[in-house]
Motif scaffolding. Sequence first.
Motif, PDB file in Angstrom:
ATOM      1  N   HIS A 586       8.493  13.091   2.351  1.00  0.00           N
ATOM      2  CA  HIS A 586       9.001  14.269   3.046  1.00  0.00           C
ATOM      3  C   HIS A 586      10.056  14.898   2.146  1.00  0.00           C
ATOM      4  O   HIS A 586      11.191  14.436   2.112  1.00  0.00           O
ATOM      5  CB  HIS A 586       9.590  13.905   4.402  1.00  0.00           C
ATOM      6  CG  HIS A 586       8.673  13.070   5.245  1.00  0.00           C
ATOM      7  ND1 HIS A 586       7.653  13.597   5.983  1.00  0.00           N
ATOM      8  CD2 HIS A 586       8.633  11.719   5.429  1.00  0.00           C
ATOM      9  CE1 HIS A 586       7.013  12.631   6.615  1.00  0.00           C
ATOM     10  NE2 HIS A 586       7.577  11.485   6.300  1.00  0.00           N
ATOM     11  N   GLY A 587       9.630  15.906   1.378  1.00  0.00           N
ATOM     12  CA  GLY A 587      10.551  16.509   0.433  1.00  0.00           C
ATOM     13  C   GLY A 587      10.901  15.523  -0.670  1.00  0.00           C
ATOM     14  O   GLY A 587      10.013  14.937  -1.299  1.00  0.00           O
ATOM     15  N   ARG A 588      12.197  15.288  -0.887  1.00  0.00           N
ATOM     16  CA  ARG A 588      12.629  14.371  -1.945  1.00  0.00           C
ATOM     17  C   ARG A 588      12.759  12.932  -1.462  1.00  0.00           C
ATOM     18  O   ARG A 588      13.155  12.060  -2.225  1.00  0.00           O
ATOM     19  CB  ARG A 588      13.982  14.817  -2.511  1.00  0.00           C
ATOM     20  CG  ARG A 588      15.092  14.925  -1.473  1.00  0.00           C
ATOM     21  CD  ARG A 588      16.396  15.344  -2.133  1.00  0.00           C
ATOM     22  NE  ARG A 588      16.877  14.348  -3.079  1.00  0.00           N
ATOM     23  CZ  ARG A 588      17.633  13.298  -2.746  1.00  0.00           C
ATOM     24  NH1 ARG A 588      17.982  13.103  -1.482  1.00  0.00           N
ATOM     25  NH2 ARG A 588      18.028  12.458  -3.660  1.00  0.00           N
ATOM     26  N   LEU A 589      12.407  12.686  -0.208  1.00  0.00           N
ATOM     27  CA  LEU A 589      12.525  11.339   0.337  1.00  0.00           C
ATOM     28  C   LEU A 589      11.162  10.749   0.650  1.00  0.00           C
ATOM     29  O   LEU A 589      10.238  11.459   1.051  1.00  0.00           O
ATOM     30  CB  LEU A 589      13.373  11.343   1.622  1.00  0.00           C
ATOM     31  CG  LEU A 589      14.840  11.723   1.475  1.00  0.00           C
ATOM     32  CD1 LEU A 589      15.505  11.758   2.845  1.00  0.00           C
ATOM     33  CD2 LEU A 589      15.581  10.752   0.552  1.00  0.00           C
ATOM     34  N   SER A 590      11.053   9.444   0.462  1.00  0.00           N
ATOM     35  CA  SER A 590       9.853   8.703   0.831  1.00  0.00           C
ATOM     36  C   SER A 590      10.214   7.639   1.846  1.00  0.00           C
ATOM     37  O   SER A 590      11.331   7.094   1.815  1.00  0.00           O
ATOM     38  CB  SER A 590       9.211   8.040  -0.395  1.00  0.00           C
ATOM     39  OG  SER A 590       8.640   9.000  -1.249  1.00  0.00           O
ATOM     40  N   THR A 591       9.288   7.329   2.741  1.00  0.00           N
ATOM     41  CA  THR A 591       9.507   6.295   3.739  1.00  0.00           C
ATOM     42  C   THR A 591       8.380   5.276   3.679  1.00  0.00           C
ATOM     43  O   THR A 591       7.220   5.625   3.404  1.00  0.00           O
ATOM     44  CB  THR A 591       9.575   6.877   5.162  1.00  0.00           C
ATOM     45  OG1 THR A 591       8.363   7.562   5.464  1.00  0.00           O
ATOM     46  CG2 THR A 591      10.744   7.840   5.287  1.00  0.00           C
ATOM     47  N   VAL A 592       8.749   4.034   3.906  1.00  0.00           N
ATOM     48  CA  VAL A 592       7.779   2.939   3.961  1.00  0.00           C
ATOM     49  C   VAL A 592       8.082   2.119   5.202  1.00  0.00           C
ATOM     50  O   VAL A 592       9.240   1.778   5.457  1.00  0.00           O
ATOM     51  CB  VAL A 592       7.865   2.036   2.700  1.00  0.00           C
ATOM     52  CG1 VAL A 592       6.878   0.883   2.812  1.00  0.00           C
ATOM     53  CG2 VAL A 592       7.601   2.831   1.447  1.00  0.00           C
ATOM     54  N   GLU A 593       7.066   1.808   5.973  1.00  0.00           N
ATOM     55  CA  GLU A 593       7.224   0.981   7.157  1.00  0.00           C
ATOM     56  C   GLU A 593       6.325  -0.240   7.054  1.00  0.00           C
ATOM     57  O   GLU A 593       5.273  -0.198   6.419  1.00  0.00           O
ATOM     58  CB  GLU A 593       6.889   1.769   8.428  1.00  0.00           C
ATOM     59  CG  GLU A 593       7.798   2.964   8.656  1.00  0.00           C
ATOM     60  CD  GLU A 593       7.526   3.653   9.983  1.00  0.00           C
ATOM     61  OE1 GLU A 593       6.967   2.981  10.882  1.00  0.00           O
ATOM     62  OE2 GLU A 593       7.858   4.843  10.104  1.00  0.00           O
ATOM     63  N   GLY A 594       6.755  -1.337   7.690  1.00  0.00           N
ATOM     64  CA  GLY A 594       5.959  -2.551   7.660  1.00  0.00           C
ATOM     65  C   GLY A 594       6.717  -3.705   8.280  1.00  0.00           C
ATOM     66  O   GLY A 594       7.642  -3.512   9.076  1.00  0.00           O
ATOM     67  N   GLU A 595       6.333  -4.927   7.895  1.00  0.00           N
ATOM     68  CA  GLU A 595       6.995  -6.135   8.368  1.00  0.00           C
ATOM     69  C   GLU A 595       7.377  -7.000   7.182  1.00  0.00           C
ATOM     70  O   GLU A 595       6.721  -6.972   6.128  1.00  0.00           O
ATOM     71  CB  GLU A 595       6.092  -6.928   9.318  1.00  0.00           C
ATOM     72  CG  GLU A 595       5.881  -6.274  10.664  1.00  0.00           C
ATOM     73  CD  GLU A 595       5.233  -7.215  11.669  1.00  0.00           C
ATOM     74  OE1 GLU A 595       4.897  -8.369  11.295  1.00  0.00           O
ATOM     75  OE2 GLU A 595       5.077  -6.816  12.840  1.00  0.00           O
ATOM     76  N   MET A 596       8.457  -7.768   7.375  1.00  0.00           N
ATOM     77  CA  MET A 596       8.864  -8.714   6.347  1.00  0.00           C
ATOM     78  C   MET A 596       9.650  -9.838   7.003  1.00  0.00           C
ATOM     79  O   MET A 596      10.201  -9.682   8.101  1.00  0.00           O
ATOM     80  CB  MET A 596       9.715  -8.038   5.265  1.00  0.00           C
ATOM     81  CG  MET A 596      11.104  -7.600   5.708  1.00  0.00           C
ATOM     82  SD  MET A 596      12.189  -7.176   4.308  1.00  0.00           S
ATOM     83  CE  MET A 596      11.311  -5.840   3.561  1.00  0.00           C
ATOM     84  N   PRO A 597       9.724 -10.995   6.342  1.00  0.00           N
ATOM     85  CA  PRO A 597      10.535 -12.087   6.874  1.00  0.00           C
ATOM     86  C   PRO A 597      11.994 -11.665   6.998  1.00  0.00           C
ATOM     87  O   PRO A 597      12.491 -10.852   6.218  1.00  0.00           O
ATOM     88  CB  PRO A 597      10.354 -13.201   5.841  1.00  0.00           C
ATOM     89  CG  PRO A 597       9.057 -12.892   5.161  1.00  0.00           C
ATOM     90  CD  PRO A 597       8.974 -11.397   5.142  1.00  0.00           C
ATOM     91  N   ALA A 598      12.673 -12.227   7.994  1.00  0.00           N
ATOM     92  CA  ALA A 598      14.076 -11.872   8.221  1.00  0.00           C
ATOM     93  C   ALA A 598      14.916 -12.127   6.987  1.00  0.00           C
ATOM     94  O   ALA A 598      15.843 -11.370   6.680  1.00  0.00           O
ATOM     95  CB  ALA A 598      14.629 -12.655   9.412  1.00  0.00           C
ATOM     96  N   ALA A 599      14.610 -13.197   6.254  1.00  0.00           N
ATOM     97  CA  ALA A 599      15.383 -13.488   5.044  1.00  0.00           C
ATOM     98  C   ALA A 599      15.277 -12.351   4.046  1.00  0.00           C
ATOM     99  O   ALA A 599      16.238 -12.017   3.351  1.00  0.00           O
ATOM    100  CB  ALA A 599      14.892 -14.797   4.412  1.00  0.00           C
ATOM    101  N   GLY A 600      14.104 -11.711   3.981  1.00  0.00           N
ATOM    102  CA  GLY A 600      13.934 -10.591   3.068  1.00  0.00           C
ATOM    103  C   GLY A 600      14.736  -9.377   3.491  1.00  0.00           C
ATOM    104  O   GLY A 600      15.234  -8.630   2.651  1.00  0.00           O
ATOM    105  N   VAL A 601      14.879  -9.172   4.808  1.00  0.00           N
ATOM    106  CA  VAL A 601      15.668  -8.039   5.296  1.00  0.00           C
ATOM    107  C   VAL A 601      17.109  -8.160   4.838  1.00  0.00           C
ATOM    108  O   VAL A 601      17.712  -7.202   4.348  1.00  0.00           O
ATOM    109  CB  VAL A 601      15.601  -7.951   6.834  1.00  0.00           C
ATOM    110  CG1 VAL A 601      16.565  -6.898   7.354  1.00  0.00           C
ATOM    111  CG2 VAL A 601      14.181  -7.638   7.279  1.00  0.00           C
ATOM    112  N   HIS A 602      17.681  -9.346   5.017  1.00  0.00           N
ATOM    113  CA  HIS A 602      19.076  -9.536   4.615  1.00  0.00           C
ATOM    114  C   HIS A 602      19.249  -9.362   3.098  1.00  0.00           C
ATOM    115  O   HIS A 602      20.244  -8.799   2.648  1.00  0.00           O
ATOM    116  CB  HIS A 602      19.545 -10.928   5.049  1.00  0.00           C
ATOM    117  CG  HIS A 602      19.519 -11.131   6.525  1.00  0.00           C
ATOM    118  ND1 HIS A 602      20.318 -10.405   7.389  1.00  0.00           N
ATOM    119  CD2 HIS A 602      18.789 -11.962   7.305  1.00  0.00           C
ATOM    120  CE1 HIS A 602      20.074 -10.793   8.635  1.00  0.00           C
ATOM    121  NE2 HIS A 602      19.157 -11.722   8.604  1.00  0.00           N
ATOM    122  N   GLU A 603      18.265  -9.815   2.329  1.00  0.00           N
ATOM    123  CA  GLU A 603      18.344  -9.642   0.885  1.00  0.00           C
ATOM    124  C   GLU A 603      18.188  -8.177   0.500  1.00  0.00           C
ATOM    125  O   GLU A 603      18.897  -7.656  -0.369  1.00  0.00           O
ATOM    126  CB  GLU A 603      17.259 -10.482   0.215  1.00  0.00           C
ATOM    127  CG  GLU A 603      17.185 -10.346  -1.307  1.00  0.00           C
ATOM    128  CD  GLU A 603      18.396 -10.920  -2.032  1.00  0.00           C
ATOM    129  OE1 GLU A 603      18.513 -10.708  -3.252  1.00  0.00           O
ATOM    130  OE2 GLU A 603      19.233 -11.581  -1.375  1.00  0.00           O
TER     131      GLU A 603
END
Length: 664
Positions: A586-603
């Motif tokens: 969207h313009g100069r920004l990109s978005t990605v959605e999905g799932e990941m392990p909680a440990a990956g979120v904190h990292e």
Amino acid sequence: MKLRAHVEPGNPGACRRGKTSLTERLLHTAGAIDAIGSVDDGSTRTDTLALERRRGITIKSAVVSFTLGATRVNLIDTPGHPDFIAEVERVLGVLDGAVLVVSSVEGVQAQTRVLLRTLRRLGIPTLLFANKTDRPGARYDSLLTSIAERLSPHIVAMGSARGLGTRSATTTPFTGADPGFTGALTDLLTRHDDELLSAYVDDPAALTHARLLGALAEQTARCLVHPVFFGSAATGAGIDALVEGVTKLLPPATGDPRAPARGTVFKVDRTANGERTAYVRMAEGTVRAREVLRFRGPDGRESKGRVTAVGVFENGAEVPASAVRAGRIGRLKGLTGIRIGDSIGAERADTGHRHFAPPTLEAVVVPRRTEDRGALHIALGRLADQDPLIAVRRDDLRGEVSLSLYGEVQKEVVRATLAEEFGVDVDFLGTTTICRERPAGPGAAAEFIGTAPNPFLATVGLRVDPAPHGSGVEFRRAVELGSMPPALMRAVEETARATLARGMRGWEVTDCVVTQTHSGYDSVSSTAGDFRGLTPLVLTDALRRAGTRVYEPMHRFRLEAPADLLGALLPVLARLRAEPGPPGTHGRLSTVEGEMPAAGVHELQRLLPGATRGEGVLESSFAGHRPVTGPAPERPRTGHDPLHREEYLLRTVRRVAGRTSPAT
């Protein structure tokens, strides 16, 4: 009378939306205080902890009460940062309505979305207040678009704003003379009301402004729509309109003060001399000082105590009172065994369900001075009393204590609290993700009294079966209730539940049914200790035969970053075991959605600022648990371990007067 909760979002970036400042402004508008306190100066009424004032954030929920015209408002100021979601968790069950604060500068944050989804699911009427219209970068149209896209499309702006981004920014409430407002209101309200739609089709003039406002209040009360107010807590702009919204659009509390007492404990703290006090929202009836009060926990635990003193909240302060009545919040002293989530009165409220995800992180906490180990245990016990979602796990054999947490900010707060309030300096030894175990299939085991290798004067048989995900633990009996005394039956169930705290790989076992299949005792010599000693061996054997699988916590995520940096971020997501969907630009920004392990979120939260020039935005929410792929992680098992029978028996039993009996 009305009860109002004022809930604000937060994010790891720690930008403040101004909810505590808004509380101060409302107190001042109501005439409860003469001067508005400052978060920066630490002079607000609700941020009373020294740590809150120093950090400029709310850590513990606080209660104030004031009167707006003929309406009494009991306001609960809750934390905004996601690391303190447990404070919001316990408040949700006592709300009549909420004001969700959004910054008109920073916009909708991840935690805002989590909170509004939860409020809508629980049917709690919610107004939105777009604060900080006086700050540079404040937005109106684009903010409303963002709210509609990321929070709810069922919104309506209640006024216009001018001079945004300046100290002279003003807001003007819409009236029936504003055709744009009337049209927007009609379009919104007729989506949810066929009768209103039919009336409009038959005669548009029949939908008068008064009728539309009545329908708006009705649909707001049903959590179908969310009015949006703009303003500034700092300057007072828009506050009068918000006050009118609170008094006219949020429903009043109900409850008969003459009915049997019924209420919910949503906060527990201690006075300076260590006396436990309970904050109770009374739904029905009256609680008086000096009366004996019964209360029950979500786990069925029942107790009673004498109320030695009652405090209620008036004009921004707590004052002594002889009683607290339906619709009010009271602070009760003298109930030594009371806990957060307990229900007051004969009827237990449904407080056992959880609104938000449990903590997914765990860290070992150790005192810097060995001689503080005992004081640390006492201090953590008191903190656990005040924060039931934050569990303390002790390993007496290793001399370690582990604390479950939501994030790094909470860890810093716990460390500071232990130092300042209890005089205990601590260090945290790393942070790990909390997994769970589930039975892979059925398994059963039994040991019989007088039959080797059972050294206890007890017969216990248990079967473990898998149960649906999210169902927790259920204990059943396939034996006659009269086959053993109730105390021995309770010993088996209580010990079985405690044993499930450690599965085959050390994680808590959940989503299972445990059935007692065999029972037996010596009517002369058997004690509850025999059953408490034998049950872990039998249940662990049953789990071994069933087998368990380890599940790790997963999060849904939405990552927004500059489009030119997305290519460099995708390998990072792969390394963190994320499963992203196709990116959108969207313009100069990109978005990605999905799932990941909680440990990956904190990292990823830690890496994101440097990887995106500070422009990346990460939203995440708990999405449940899924089986671990590859080698299953293990957690060190604590205490006397029934997986190692000989060592367990050496530590658990002793020879007394020629027989084997449980060790004390």
